[in-house]
Design a protein around this motif. Structure first.
Motif, short mmCIF file in Angstrom:
data_model
loop_
_atom_site.label_atom_id
_atom_site.label_comp_id
_atom_site.label_asym_id
_atom_site.label_seq_id
_atom_site.Cartn_x
_atom_site.Cartn_y
_atom_site.Cartn_z
N LYS A 1 0.84 -1.19 0.00
CA LYS A 1 0.00 0.00 0.00
C LYS A 1 0.88 1.24 0.00
O LYS A 1 1.87 1.33 0.74
N ASP A 2 0.47 2.23 -0.85
CA ASP A 2 1.14 3.53 -0.89
C ASP A 2 2.64 3.39 -1.10
O ASP A 2 3.45 3.95 -0.35
N GLN A 3 3.02 2.61 -2.11
CA GLN A 3 4.43 2.38 -2.39
C GLN A 3 4.72 2.59 -3.87
O GLN A 3 3.81 2.59 -4.70
N THR A 4 5.99 2.72 -4.19
CA THR A 4 6.48 2.65 -5.55
C THR A 4 7.33 1.40 -5.65
O THR A 4 8.26 1.21 -4.87
N ILE B 1 -2.47 -1.63 -3.36
CA ILE B 1 -3.37 -0.48 -3.18
C ILE B 1 -2.53 0.79 -3.28
O ILE B 1 -1.54 0.96 -2.57
N ASN B 2 -2.96 1.70 -4.19
CA ASN B 2 -2.24 2.97 -4.38
C ASN B 2 -0.75 2.74 -4.64
O ASN B 2 0.10 3.39 -4.04
N VAL B 3 -0.45 1.81 -5.53
CA VAL B 3 0.93 1.47 -5.82
C VAL B 3 1.30 1.99 -7.21
O VAL B 3 0.53 1.86 -8.16
N ASP B 4 2.48 2.58 -7.31
CA ASP B 4 3.08 2.95 -8.59
C ASP B 4 4.05 1.85 -8.98
O ASP B 4 4.98 1.54 -8.22
N ASP C 1 -5.98 -1.90 -6.68
CA ASP C 1 -6.89 -0.80 -6.41
C ASP C 1 -6.11 0.51 -6.55
O ASP C 1 -5.16 0.75 -5.80
N ASN C 2 -6.51 1.31 -7.52
CA ASN C 2 -5.92 2.63 -7.75
C ASN C 2 -4.40 2.56 -7.96
O ASN C 2 -3.64 3.32 -7.36
N CYS C 3 -3.98 1.64 -8.83
CA CYS C 3 -2.55 1.50 -9.13
C CYS C 3 -2.22 2.16 -10.46
O CYS C 3 -3.09 2.37 -11.30
N ARG C 4 -0.96 2.50 -10.62
CA ARG C 4 -0.48 3.12 -11.85
C ARG C 4 0.68 2.30 -12.40
O ARG C 4 1.54 1.83 -11.64
#
Length: 86
Positions: free
Chosen positions: A5-8, A21-24, A41-44
């Motif tokens: 989560k919330d990582q690159t 989740i929220n991963v680049d 979920d919400n990845c780029r």
């Protein structure tokens, strides 16, 4: 199942049995071997590529073998994932 989560993430990343989740994914090689499908979920995805190995690679190769028009199985293959038909 691991959660990222919330990582690159860069380089080799195992997808099987993981949640993102929220991963680049930057310059990442996303490896899927046919285990438990990953969750996104919400990845780029920036310059990310997929590598399908193991059972996943075998399945893709099977579908490629069955998809040429000459096999008369193309409609069956396309019917397996109707949402891909435009």
């Amino acid at each position: 199942m691991a959660e990222f989560k919330d990582q690159t993430l860069t380089g080799a990343v195992t997808l099987d049995d993981n949640i993102f989740i929220n991963v680049d994914f930057n310059d990442a090689i996303l490896n899927y071997d046919g285990g438990v499908p990953p969750g996104f979920d919400n990845c780029r995805f920036n310059k990310a590529t997929f590598n399908l190995g193991g059972a996943a690679g075998n399945t893709i190769n099977f579908l490629r073998t069955m998809s040429p028009t000459a096999t008369n199985m193309r409609s069956v293959v396309l019917g397996l994932i109707p949402e891909l038909q435009g």
